[in-house]
Design an enzyme around this catalytic site. Structure first.
Site, PDB file in Angstrom:
ATOM      1  N   ARG A  91       0.918  -1.392  -0.098  1.00 51.87           N
ATOM      2  CA  ARG A  91       0.081  -0.078  -0.535  1.00 51.87           C
ATOM      3  C   ARG A  91       1.071   1.217  -0.336  1.00 51.87           C
ATOM      4  O   ARG A  91       1.739   1.465   0.373  1.00 51.87           O
ATOM      5  CB  ARG A  91      -0.950  -0.078   0.976  1.00 51.87           C
ATOM      6  CG  ARG A  91       0.066  -0.111   2.343  1.00 51.87           C
ATOM      7  CD  ARG A  91      -1.395   0.843   3.855  1.00 51.87           C
ATOM      8  NE  ARG A  91      -0.493   0.160   5.379  1.00 51.87           N
ATOM      9  CZ  ARG A  91       0.748   1.060   5.093  1.00 51.87           C
ATOM     10  NH1 ARG A  91       0.967   2.162   4.456  1.00 51.87           N
ATOM     11  NH2 ARG A  91       1.846   1.099   6.649  1.00 51.87           N
ATOM     12  N   HIS A 119      -2.292  -1.857  13.722  1.00 55.91           N
ATOM     13  CA  HIS A 119      -3.678  -2.314  13.642  1.00 55.91           C
ATOM     14  C   HIS A 119      -3.699  -3.134  14.653  1.00 55.91           C
ATOM     15  O   HIS A 119      -2.738  -3.856  15.327  1.00 55.91           O
ATOM     16  CB  HIS A 119      -3.818  -3.253  11.775  1.00 55.91           C
ATOM     17  CG  HIS A 119      -3.784  -2.445  11.318  1.00 55.91           C
ATOM     18  ND1 HIS A 119      -4.917  -1.469  11.048  1.00 55.91           N
ATOM     19  CD2 HIS A 119      -2.795  -2.734  10.131  1.00 55.91           C
ATOM     20  CE1 HIS A 119      -4.277  -0.765   9.429  1.00 55.91           C
ATOM     21  NE2 HIS A 119      -3.407  -1.567   8.966  1.00 55.91           N
ATOM     22  N   GLY A 137      -4.292   4.604   3.469  1.00 53.92           N
ATOM     23  CA  GLY A 137      -2.996   3.848   3.315  1.00 53.92           C
ATOM     24  C   GLY A 137      -4.135   3.537   1.796  1.00 53.92           C
ATOM     25  O   GLY A 137      -4.237   1.756   2.081  1.00 53.92           O
ATOM     26  N   GLY A 172      -6.645   0.485   2.751  1.00 56.97           N
ATOM     27  CA  GLY A 172      -8.194   1.323   2.848  1.00 56.97           C
ATOM     28  C   GLY A 172      -8.024   1.861   3.971  1.00 56.97           C
ATOM     29  O   GLY A 172      -6.748   2.324   3.851  1.00 56.97           O
ATOM     30  N   CYS A 187       2.490   7.022  10.728  1.00 54.37           N
ATOM     31  CA  CYS A 187       2.317   7.561   9.413  1.00 54.37           C
ATOM     32  C   CYS A 187       3.669   8.721   9.156  1.00 54.37           C
ATOM     33  O   CYS A 187       2.968   8.998   8.057  1.00 54.37           O
ATOM     34  CB  CYS A 187       0.871   8.125   9.176  1.00 54.37           C
ATOM     35  SG  CYS A 187      -0.219   7.186   9.381  1.00 54.37           S
ATOM     36  N   ALA A 200      -7.772   2.842   8.694  1.00 51.75           N
ATOM     37  CA  ALA A 200      -8.155   1.909   9.568  1.00 51.75           C
ATOM     38  C   ALA A 200      -8.786   3.136  10.947  1.00 51.75           C
ATOM     39  O   ALA A 200      -8.264   4.196  11.329  1.00 51.75           O
ATOM     40  CB  ALA A 200      -6.757   2.087  10.240  1.00 51.75           C
TER      41      ALA A 200
END
Length: 232
Positions: free
Chosen positions: A90, A97, A163, A174, A192, A176
């Site tokens: 990505r 996560h 992302g 996608g 990030c 989070a």
């Protein structure tokens, strides 16, 4: 809407499927995405929205292939704490996560009228902004950054990260959204790659735990208005 294996709505004469998968190992999630992307390219399945949670894992975007300075622990130290580490295909930098975080993987064919990466990312943000608004949370964008944010201008905290990967205009990876996430886990990374902003969750903002099924329902409704304006 009830939490379950799948639901959907009609769009352009085909079915947009929602798969509510619960807790899924990150590697298994990657394999499922890959399989669905190939099936979507061949027209064997309609557009998909996968909604799930992952066990503790740190994922690396394409920006971190040669520089892992934004991961603040060694792979060995992470493993000792039960946190996996994966490289992904990505876009973006490093993120976390874990349980209590709603992860969404849209597998969408953007052809013929949505072939615009910038628009796609903004649409993801818009769907999440609308979803959290159902809980009384005012979220928005920060110029030059992706995701959705809350708080005073210049001091915003990130509520959801984004992302994505796009192959022949079929999307994967996608977003989070931090629902009841253990925010201390973000101390293992520079989220990030942004060192001067914080991270928050719906639970922190509202002062109580938020039922994940209700958040999933809100996200599905928001996708239905942003990506499928004619959904019924």
């Amino acid at each position: 809407m009830k939490r379950g294996p799948g639901s959907g709505f009609e769009v352009r004469g085909s079915r947009f499927e929602v798969r509510r998968l619960g807790l899924v190992d990150y590697h298994a999630g990657l394999e499922l995405q890959h399989a669905l992307v190939e099936q979507r390219k061949r027209g064997e399945v309609p557009d998909q929205l996968l909604l799930l949670e992952h066990p503790d894992v740190i994922t690396l975007g394409v920006r971190t292939r040669s520089d892992r300075s934004h991961v603040l622990e060694t792979p060995e130290a992470l493993a000792a704490r039960g946190v996996a580490l994966y490289e992904t295909g990505r876009g973006g930098d490093v993120t976390y996560h874990g349980p209590g975080q709603l992860v969404g993987y849209p597998i969408l064919d953007l052809k013929p009228d949505r072939c615009d990466v910038h628009r796609y990312v903004r649409d993801l943000e818009e769907a999440l902004i609308r979803a959290v608004a159902e809980f009384g949370i005012a979220a928005g964008r920060v110029p030059g950054l992706t995701g959705i944010w809350t708080g005073a201008a210049g001091r915003e905290d990130k509520l959801a990260a984004i992302g994505v990967r796009i192959s022949r205009w079929v999307t994967s990876h996608g977003f989070a959204l931090n629902v009841n996430t253990d925010l201390s886990r973000f101390g293992l990374i520079v989220p990030c790659g942004i060192a001067d902003r914080g991270v928050t969750s719906m639970q922190r903002l509202l002062g109580h735990e938020v039922p994940m099924a209700e958040v999933e329902d809100a996200v599905v409704r928001a996708f239905g208005t942003v990506f499928v304006p004619a959904a019924v």
